[in-house]
Write a protein that holds these residues in place. Structure first.
Motif, PDB file in Angstrom:
ATOM      1  N   ILE A   1       0.806  -1.231   0.000  1.00 26.50           N
ATOM      2  CA  ILE A   1       0.000   0.000   0.000  1.00 26.50           C
ATOM      3  C   ILE A   1       0.838   1.280   0.000  1.00 26.50           C
ATOM      4  CG2 ILE A   1      -2.047  -1.072   1.009  1.00 26.50           C
ATOM      5  CD1 ILE A   1      -1.196   0.188   3.701  1.00 26.50           C
ATOM      6  N   GLU A   2       2.072   1.206  -0.440  1.00 22.90           N
ATOM      7  CA  GLU A   2       2.973   2.362  -0.551  1.00 22.90           C
ATOM      8  C   GLU A   2       3.436   2.850   0.829  1.00 22.90           C
ATOM      9  OE1 GLU A   2       4.136   3.824  -3.371  1.00 22.90           O
ATOM     10  OE2 GLU A   2       3.031   2.449  -4.672  1.00 22.90           O
ATOM     11  N   ASN A   3       4.543   3.544   0.853  1.00 20.89           N
ATOM     12  CA  ASN A   3       5.039   4.129   2.089  1.00 20.89           C
ATOM     13  C   ASN A   3       4.064   5.178   2.608  1.00 20.89           C
ATOM     14  OD1 ASN A   3       7.328   2.536   2.056  1.00 20.89           O
ATOM     15  ND2 ASN A   3       8.618   4.082   1.102  1.00 20.89           N
ATOM     16  N   PHE A   4       4.088   5.392   3.898  1.00 23.75           N
ATOM     17  CA  PHE A   4       3.101   6.244   4.561  1.00 23.75           C
ATOM     18  C   PHE A   4       3.283   7.720   4.225  1.00 23.75           C
ATOM     19  CE2 PHE A   4       1.788   8.648   8.428  1.00 23.75           C
ATOM     20  CZ  PHE A   4       0.433   8.366   8.385  1.00 23.75           C
ATOM     21  N   HIS A   5       2.216   8.326   3.705  1.00 19.86           N
ATOM     22  CA  HIS A   5       2.151   9.773   3.465  1.00 19.86           C
ATOM     23  C   HIS A   5       0.831  10.314   3.996  1.00 19.86           C
ATOM     24  CE1 HIS A   5       5.730   9.743   0.934  1.00 19.86           C
ATOM     25  NE2 HIS A   5       5.222   8.726   0.262  1.00 19.86           N
ATOM     26  N   GLY A   6       0.388   9.786   5.125  1.00 21.86           N
ATOM     27  CA  GLY A   6      -0.913  10.184   5.651  1.00 21.86           C
ATOM     28  C   GLY A   6      -2.030   9.398   4.997  1.00 21.86           C
ATOM     29  N   CYS A   7      -3.254   9.817   5.252  1.00 16.18           N
ATOM     30  CA  CYS A   7      -4.431   9.162   4.685  1.00 16.18           C
ATOM     31  C   CYS A   7      -4.767   9.788   3.333  1.00 16.18           C
ATOM     32  CB  CYS A   7      -5.614   9.292   5.643  1.00 16.18           C
ATOM     33  SG  CYS A   7      -7.156   8.652   4.962  1.00 16.18           S
ATOM     34  N   PHE A   8      -4.713   8.990   2.285  1.00 20.49           N
ATOM     35  CA  PHE A   8      -5.001   9.502   0.947  1.00 20.49           C
ATOM     36  C   PHE A   8      -6.421  10.045   0.847  1.00 20.49           C
ATOM     37  CE2 PHE A   8      -6.103   8.624  -3.646  1.00 20.49           C
ATOM     38  CZ  PHE A   8      -5.324   9.645  -4.166  1.00 20.49           C
ATOM     39  N   PHE A   9      -7.342   9.461   1.596  1.00 20.79           N
ATOM     40  CA  PHE A   9      -8.747   9.866   1.513  1.00 20.79           C
ATOM     41  C   PHE A   9      -8.978  11.213   2.213  1.00 20.79           C
ATOM     42  CE2 PHE A   9      -8.321   5.300   1.285  1.00 20.79           C
ATOM     43  CZ  PHE A   9      -8.902   5.060   0.062  1.00 20.79           C
ATOM     44  N   ILE A  10      -8.292  11.434   3.306  1.00 20.70           N
ATOM     45  CA  ILE A  10      -8.352  12.750   3.959  1.00 20.70           C
ATOM     46  C   ILE A  10      -7.717  13.793   3.041  1.00 20.70           C
ATOM     47  CG2 ILE A  10      -7.506  14.137   5.892  1.00 20.70           C
ATOM     48  CD1 ILE A  10      -7.661  11.632   7.628  1.00 20.70           C
ATOM     49  N   ASN A  11      -6.553  13.450   2.489  1.00 19.07           N
ATOM     50  CA  ASN A  11      -5.850  14.379   1.605  1.00 19.07           C
ATOM     51  C   ASN A  11      -6.688  14.734   0.375  1.00 19.07           C
ATOM     52  OD1 ASN A  11      -3.800  13.905   3.449  1.00 19.07           O
ATOM     53  ND2 ASN A  11      -2.560  12.672   2.064  1.00 19.07           N
ATOM     54  N   ALA A  12      -7.251  13.706  -0.265  1.00 19.22           N
ATOM     55  CA  ALA A  12      -8.032  13.928  -1.492  1.00 19.22           C
ATOM     56  C   ALA A  12      -9.310  14.698  -1.209  1.00 19.22           C
ATOM     57  CB  ALA A  12      -8.355  12.587  -2.151  1.00 19.22           C
ATOM     58  N   SER A  13      -9.990  14.368  -0.110  1.00 17.83           N
ATOM     59  CA  SER A  13     -11.235  15.064   0.205  1.00 17.83           C
ATOM     60  C   SER A  13     -10.976  16.529   0.552  1.00 17.83           C
ATOM     61  CB  SER A  13     -11.978  14.365   1.350  1.00 17.83           C
ATOM     62  OG  SER A  13     -11.229  14.407   2.545  1.00 17.83           O
TER      63      SER A  13
END
Length: 199
Positions: free
Chosen positions: A97-109
């Motif tokens: 699931i790739e290295n951690f860069h936070g929550c993609f769903f929080i970032n995208a929203s």
């Protein structure tokens, strides 16, 4: 891997690590090696590609998390394993699931903030699906039915808080700290149920 899948995976990796608005279509094309005509054949606009990347992440993340929870007994062990899984993610120990860069769903929203935006809605659907997964295991607990909604909400809030602390403040131990909190709450709640039965 076909070109559509290659585009989605490449776009997700770039969007997740750099931010959606910071990544242009030309960079996705350069990284994937796919022609612009092919990209627009599959995705009429960048927003369509972003939505596809969000859906891809939803599938891959849920598959990974479900698999982790299935490695232990349902109920309390699985709910605690949730935080072990997050700890591995925060420390970038999960290649799938790739290295951690936070929550993609929080970032995208955050980048597509309108509630009626298709990307924002897809992010919301993901969060609802994870909540439902947690609820499946809460339902296995020997606690009063009226407490199950409360416990589910608490676990979700603590989980989300751990993700934010890990990303924003760099507290990569947040998942294990959260696990201790939830373990204490579950032990106390189930202990109350046992006492009630004995009485």
């Amino acid at each position: 891997m076909d070109k559509q899948d290659l585009l989605i995976r490449t776009a997700f990796r770039l969007f997740y690590s750099r931010g959606i608005h910071a990544v242009g279509i030309n960079l996705v094309l350069a990284e994937s090696g796919v022609a612009k005509k092919t990209l627009y054949h599959h995705f009429p606009s960048k927003e369509h590609l972003v939505e596809a990347a969000v859906r891809f992440r939803d599938r891959s993340y849920r598959k990974w998390l479900t698999s982790r929870l299935e490695q232990v007994p349902a109920g309390k062990p699985a709910l605690l394993e949730l935080f072990n899984a997050l700890d591995d993610w925060f420390h970038s120990r999960v290649a799938d699931i790739e290295n951690f860069h936070g929550c993609f769903f929080i970032n995208a929203s955050a980048e597509f903030g309108a509630q009626d935006n298709i990307i924002h809605q897809a992010c919301s659907e993901h969060k609802a699906a994870i909540t439902a997964l947690i609820r499946e295991h809460v339902d296995k607990l020997s606690i009063p039915e009226k407490k199950k909604d409360e416990i589910t909400r608490l676990i979700v809030l603590v989980k989300e808080g751990a993700i934010s602390l890990a990303h924003v403040q760099g507290n990569l131990d947040a998942a294990l700290q959260a696990k201790k909190i939830i373990e204490g709450v579950l032990s106390a709640t189930q202990g109350q149920k046992k006492t009630s039965i004995e009485e």
